[in-house]
Write an enzyme that holds these catalytic residues in place. Structure first.
Site, PDB file in Angstrom:
ATOM      1  N   VAL A   2     -26.794   3.341 -20.853  1.00 44.12           N
ATOM      2  CA  VAL A   2     -26.339   4.728 -21.040  1.00 44.12           C
ATOM      3  C   VAL A   2     -27.008   5.598 -19.975  1.00 44.12           C
ATOM      4  N   THR A  42      -6.090  13.865 -12.877  1.00 46.09           N
ATOM      5  CA  THR A  42      -7.213  13.788 -13.813  1.00 46.09           C
ATOM      6  C   THR A  42      -7.764  15.170 -14.161  1.00 46.09           C
ATOM      7  N   ASP A  43      -8.434  15.251 -15.302  1.00 43.52           N
ATOM      8  CA  ASP A  43      -9.105  16.509 -15.671  1.00 43.52           C
ATOM      9  C   ASP A  43     -10.345  16.755 -14.812  1.00 43.52           C
ATOM     10  N   GLU A  44     -10.820  15.705 -14.114  1.00 41.20           N
ATOM     11  CA  GLU A  44     -12.066  15.856 -13.348  1.00 41.20           C
ATOM     12  C   GLU A  44     -11.922  16.837 -12.191  1.00 41.20           C
ATOM     13  N   LYS A  71      -8.940  13.372  -5.621  1.00 36.84           N
ATOM     14  CA  LYS A  71      -7.787  13.604  -6.509  1.00 36.84           C
ATOM     15  C   LYS A  71      -7.328  15.060  -6.389  1.00 36.84           C
ATOM     16  N   ARG A  82     -17.033  13.476 -23.091  1.00 39.37           N
ATOM     17  CA  ARG A  82     -15.714  13.196 -22.536  1.00 39.37           C
ATOM     18  C   ARG A  82     -14.701  13.371 -23.666  1.00 39.37           C
ATOM     19  N   TYR A 138     -14.701  11.151  -5.870  1.00 43.69           N
ATOM     20  CA  TYR A 138     -13.451  10.759  -6.547  1.00 43.69           C
ATOM     21  C   TYR A 138     -12.636  11.990  -6.917  1.00 43.69           C
ATOM     22  N   SER A 181     -10.162   4.753  -8.667  1.00 44.80           N
ATOM     23  CA  SER A 181     -10.348   5.571  -9.874  1.00 44.80           C
ATOM     24  C   SER A 181     -11.765   5.625 -10.429  1.00 44.80           C
ATOM     25  N   ASP A 210       0.845  -1.197   0.000  1.00 46.78           N
ATOM     26  CA  ASP A 210       0.000   0.000   0.000  1.00 46.78           C
ATOM     27  C   ASP A 210       0.880   1.247   0.000  1.00 46.78           C
ATOM     28  N   ASN A 248     -21.349  10.506 -25.026  1.00 46.11           N
ATOM     29  CA  ASN A 248     -21.377   9.083 -24.685  1.00 46.11           C
ATOM     30  C   ASN A 248     -22.122   8.284 -25.748  1.00 46.11           C
ATOM     31  N   ARG A 282     -26.123   9.222 -13.413  1.00 49.79           N
ATOM     32  CA  ARG A 282     -25.163   9.268 -12.302  1.00 49.79           C
ATOM     33  C   ARG A 282     -25.460  10.519 -11.455  1.00 49.79           C
ATOM     34  N   ALA A 316     -12.844  15.029  -5.910  1.00 54.82           N
ATOM     35  CA  ALA A 316     -12.433  15.819  -4.739  1.00 54.82           C
ATOM     36  C   ALA A 316     -11.197  15.194  -4.089  1.00 54.82           C
TER      37      ALA A 316
HETATM   38  P1  NAD Z   1      -7.089   1.645 -12.013  1.00 54.95           P
HETATM   39  O1  NAD Z   1      -8.211   1.721 -11.060  1.00 54.95           O
HETATM   40  O2  NAD Z   1      -7.227   0.802 -13.231  1.00 54.95           O
HETATM   41  O3  NAD Z   1      -5.767   1.151 -11.260  1.00 54.95           O
HETATM   42  C1  NAD Z   1      -5.396   1.625  -9.994  1.00 54.95           C
HETATM   43  C2  NAD Z   1      -4.262   0.746  -9.481  1.00 54.95           C
HETATM   44  O4  NAD Z   1      -3.836   1.268  -8.209  1.00 54.95           O
HETATM   45  C3  NAD Z   1      -4.654  -0.708  -9.257  1.00 54.95           C
HETATM   46  O5  NAD Z   1      -3.653  -1.568  -9.742  1.00 54.95           O
HETATM   47  C4  NAD Z   1      -4.775  -0.824  -7.731  1.00 54.95           C
HETATM   48  O6  NAD Z   1      -4.498  -2.122  -7.252  1.00 54.95           O
HETATM   49  C5  NAD Z   1      -3.724   0.187  -7.297  1.00 54.95           C
HETATM   50  N1  NAD Z   1      -3.973   0.718  -5.942  1.00 54.95           N
HETATM   51  C6  NAD Z   1      -5.137   1.178  -5.443  1.00 54.95           C
HETATM   52  N2  NAD Z   1      -4.964   1.575  -4.161  1.00 54.95           N
HETATM   53  C7  NAD Z   1      -3.650   1.391  -3.870  1.00 54.95           C
HETATM   54  C8  NAD Z   1      -2.861   1.645  -2.718  1.00 54.95           C
HETATM   55  N3  NAD Z   1      -3.392   2.161  -1.613  1.00 54.95           N
HETATM   56  N4  NAD Z   1      -1.549   1.352  -2.770  1.00 54.95           N
HETATM   57  C9  NAD Z   1      -0.996   0.806  -3.884  1.00 54.95           C
HETATM   58  N5  NAD Z   1      -1.696   0.536  -4.999  1.00 54.95           N
HETATM   59  C10 NAD Z   1      -3.013   0.832  -4.995  1.00 54.95           C
HETATM   60  O7  NAD Z   1      -6.766   3.155 -12.403  1.00 54.95           O
HETATM   61  P2  NAD Z   1      -6.254   3.769 -13.791  1.00 54.95           P
HETATM   62  O8  NAD Z   1      -7.426   4.011 -14.663  1.00 54.95           O
HETATM   63  O9  NAD Z   1      -5.104   2.981 -14.287  1.00 54.95           O
HETATM   64  O10 NAD Z   1      -5.752   5.191 -13.272  1.00 54.95           O
HETATM   65  C11 NAD Z   1      -4.413   5.360 -12.800  1.00 54.95           C
HETATM   66  C12 NAD Z   1      -4.246   6.786 -12.328  1.00 54.95           C
HETATM   67  O11 NAD Z   1      -4.523   7.685 -13.400  1.00 54.95           O
HETATM   68  C13 NAD Z   1      -5.205   7.184 -11.206  1.00 54.95           C
HETATM   69  O12 NAD Z   1      -4.502   8.003 -10.308  1.00 54.95           O
HETATM   70  C14 NAD Z   1      -6.301   7.964 -11.894  1.00 54.95           C
HETATM   71  O13 NAD Z   1      -6.861   8.924 -11.030  1.00 54.95           O
HETATM   72  C15 NAD Z   1      -5.526   8.618 -13.024  1.00 54.95           C
HETATM   73  N6  NAD Z   1      -6.296   8.913 -14.246  1.00 54.95           N
HETATM   74  C16 NAD Z   1      -7.049   7.946 -14.848  1.00 54.95           C
HETATM   75  C17 NAD Z   1      -7.717   8.236 -16.046  1.00 54.95           C
HETATM   76  C18 NAD Z   1      -8.551   7.196 -16.746  1.00 54.95           C
HETATM   77  O14 NAD Z   1      -9.245   7.538 -17.704  1.00 54.95           O
HETATM   78  N7  NAD Z   1      -8.516   5.942 -16.359  1.00 54.95           N
HETATM   79  C19 NAD Z   1      -7.596   9.507 -16.603  1.00 54.95           C
HETATM   80  C20 NAD Z   1      -6.829  10.475 -15.951  1.00 54.95           C
HETATM   81  C21 NAD Z   1      -6.158  10.157 -14.786  1.00 54.95           C
HETATM   82  O1  DAU Z   2     -11.691  12.236 -17.109  1.00 60.38           O
HETATM   83  C1  DAU Z   2     -10.781  11.346 -16.533  1.00 60.38           C
HETATM   84  C2  DAU Z   2     -11.505  10.315 -15.719  1.00 60.38           C
HETATM   85  O2  DAU Z   2     -12.133   9.436 -16.649  1.00 60.38           O
HETATM   86  C3  DAU Z   2     -10.607   9.534 -14.772  1.00 60.38           C
HETATM   87  O3  DAU Z   2     -10.072  10.412 -13.818  1.00 60.38           O
HETATM   88  C4  DAU Z   2     -11.385   8.415 -14.075  1.00 60.38           C
HETATM   89  O4  DAU Z   2     -10.517   7.644 -13.282  1.00 60.38           O
HETATM   90  C5  DAU Z   2     -12.009   7.538 -15.141  1.00 60.38           C
HETATM   91  O5  DAU Z   2     -12.781   6.522 -14.546  1.00 60.38           O
HETATM   92  C6  DAU Z   2     -12.868   8.367 -16.094  1.00 60.38           C
HETATM   93  O6  DAU Z   2     -14.040   8.885 -15.398  1.00 60.38           O
HETATM   94  P1  DAU Z   2     -15.490   8.929 -16.085  1.00 60.38           P
HETATM   95  O7  DAU Z   2     -16.502   8.974 -15.035  1.00 60.38           O
HETATM   96  O8  DAU Z   2     -15.538   9.983 -17.140  1.00 60.38           O
HETATM   97  O9  DAU Z   2     -15.455   7.496 -16.839  1.00 60.38           O
HETATM   98  P2  DAU Z   2     -16.551   6.327 -16.964  1.00 60.38           P
HETATM   99  O10 DAU Z   2     -15.997   5.343 -17.933  1.00 60.38           O
HETATM  100  O11 DAU Z   2     -17.012   5.841 -15.649  1.00 60.38           O
HETATM  101  O12 DAU Z   2     -17.780   7.084 -17.651  1.00 60.38           O
HETATM  102  C7  DAU Z   2     -17.613   7.754 -18.902  1.00 60.38           C
HETATM  103  C8  DAU Z   2     -18.959   8.380 -19.240  1.00 60.38           C
HETATM  104  O13 DAU Z   2     -19.892   7.348 -19.532  1.00 60.38           O
HETATM  105  C9  DAU Z   2     -19.566   9.193 -18.120  1.00 60.38           C
HETATM  106  O14 DAU Z   2     -20.242  10.313 -18.666  1.00 60.38           O
HETATM  107  C10 DAU Z   2     -20.576   8.232 -17.480  1.00 60.38           C
HETATM  108  C11 DAU Z   2     -21.019   7.400 -18.659  1.00 60.38           C
HETATM  109  N1  DAU Z   2     -21.395   6.001 -18.348  1.00 60.38           N
HETATM  110  C12 DAU Z   2     -20.525   5.235 -17.630  1.00 60.38           C
HETATM  111  C13 DAU Z   2     -20.838   3.916 -17.321  1.00 60.38           C
HETATM  112  C14 DAU Z   2     -19.878   3.081 -16.501  1.00 60.38           C
HETATM  113  C15 DAU Z   2     -22.587   5.479 -18.819  1.00 60.38           C
HETATM  114  O15 DAU Z   2     -23.365   6.174 -19.500  1.00 60.38           O
HETATM  115  N2  DAU Z   2     -22.892   4.169 -18.517  1.00 60.38           N
HETATM  116  C16 DAU Z   2     -22.070   3.384 -17.769  1.00 60.38           C
HETATM  117  O16 DAU Z   2     -22.430   2.206 -17.508  1.00 60.38           O
END
Ligand code: NAD
Ligand code: DAU
Length: 366
Positions: free
Chosen positions: A222, A140-142, A170, A230, A166, A91, A65, A265, A298, A168
């Protein structure tokens, strides 16, 4: 040696594969370095995503961790890293709405503990080592909140307005990183990226969930009216941007990462359906988009994200290589060819989540 945290997750495993491979966007000294992956292996972390690199002599995995200060301190002393890349986080936005405890623990408290240990490690480095050291925080951009349909894309100067537990959490971690640079001189870099997609994406997120549900003949849920926007970036482009920032980013700065691929979406889901119609047509001859179902929105759903990546492009010469059209085709081909990976990550924990999120009130019956 560099230390990557959260490397068994979606983006981390793609980053590690690129780092240990030879496809570097930016040639730099760190490209040759070994890599230690510290990951807690939550439901989102899976070592099957790294099966092809586990015997690489440049690679080492430690389960743990980021909030475990004794472990992190020991690893820093042993590995003597020249950089930390912090991917580790909870995430998924919907999970943070269902319950934010883990998000607060890992994203805020965990990042704080990691920063504290790294601060101690940094303090005892030589002047040259200090000069070379970097702490790169992946965010993240969020954190910027939601854009109006005609507003300019997020620049690095945009005010933070996180709307979900989430985002908040980040945002809090970004502020801690900023403070450790300002107060202690830790050489930090922060990246704020838009939505990623590509191989090894956990099937709770929109694109892989839609692919899997489509193939299994399930509803494609959806949220709301499907018009949320996005800004999609192929994961390899995110990884190359992180390498560019690590190699040449200005210490203490933040860099927005995005590929100018805004889609609603519904556009995304229809594209997934059309590509599946082409690559794996349904046996009954119907189109996959007949499975689309509108479900309850959501809570607090951000309407639009869009990234202005001008700073990264002009300062560091980075440009996304994939358009949405090329990236999504590669992604769907990968999922069709890697169904064994999907089955292996679809554990009991994952099935439980699907029940909580979609099954309980059967909002999306086909
Ligand atoms: P993910 O959820 O797929 O992976 C997260 C990883 O972190 C996992 O392997 C998990 O086991 C590990 N983890 C969780 N808690 C932990 C802890 N306390 N100690 C050690 N390891 C831990 O996430 P992702 O989509 O690969 O995102 C990675 C990073 O990028 C995150 O910080 C996320 O906020 C950021 N990010 C993601 C996106 C996206 O679209 N997925 C976009 C922008 C930024
Ligand atoms: O913008 C970066 C972020 O993108 C990252 O920081 C997050 O870790 C990552 O999970 C992602 O967040 P979103 O909430 O944008 O991603 P998600 O795939 O959950 O959803 C994308 C869009 O689709 C969002 O508008 C919600 C919608 N959605 C999502 C799911 C899971 C649906 O309509 N149906 C669904 O079942």
């Amino acid at each position: 040696m560099i230390i990557v945290t959260g490397g068994a997750g979606f983006i981390g495993c793609n980053f590690i594969r690129d780092w240990l491979g030879e496809t570097f966007f930016v040639p730099d000294n760190r490209a040759q370095a070994g890599l230690l992956n510290l990951d807690k292996l939550t439901y989102a972390g899976n070592l099957k995503s790294l099966a092809d690199v586990e015997s690489n002599p440049q690679y080492r995995f430690v389960r743990g961790d980021i909030g475990d200060r004794a472990l992190v301190g020991r690893l820093l002393a042993e590995a003597k890293p020249t950089a930390i890349v912090n991917f580790a986080a909870e995430s998924h936005v919907d999970r943070s709405i269902a319950g934010a405890d883990e998000f607060i623990q890992t994203n805020i408290v965990g990042t704080f503990n990691l920063l504290e240990e790294v601060r101690g490690y940094f303090a005892q480095l030589s002047a040259d080592e200090k000069q070379a050291f970097r702490f790169l925080h992946v965010s993240t951009d969020e954190v910027y909140g939601s854009l109006g349909m005609h507003e300019a894309a997020f620049s690095e100067k945009r005010q933070y307005e996180p709307n979900s537990p989430y985002s908040a959490s980040k945002a809090a971690s970004d502020h801690l990183v900023r403070a450790y640079h300002h107060t202690y001189g830790l050489p930090t870099l922060t990246t704020n990226c838009s939505n990623n997609y590509g191989p090894y994406h956990f099937p709770e997120k929109l694109i892989p969930l839609m692919i899997q549900n489509a193939l299994q003949g399930k509803p494609l849920p959806v949220y709301g009216d499907g018009k949320n926007v996005r800004d999609w970036l192929y994961v390899a482009d995110h990884c190359s941007a992180i390498r560019a920032v690590l190699a040449n980013g200005r210490v203490g700065e933040t860099y927005n990462i995005g590929g100018r691929n805004e889609r609603t979406n519904m556009e995304v889901v229809n594209t997934v359906c059309a590509l599946l119609d082409e690559l794996r047509p349904r046996a009954d001859g119907k189109h996959y988009n007949s499975q689309i179902t509108f479900v309850k929105d959501r809570l607090g759903h951000d309407r639009r994200y869009a990234i202005d990546a001008t700073k990264l492009e002009t300062e560091l010469g980075w440009h996304a290589q994939e358009t949405f059209e090329t990236g999504i085709r590669k992604t769907i081909a990968w999922y069709l060819n890697n169904q064994d990976w999907v089955q292996s990550v679809a554990s009991g924990e994952y099935m439980k989540w699907l029940d909580v999120q979609y099954g309980a009130n059967d909002r999306s019956g086909l």
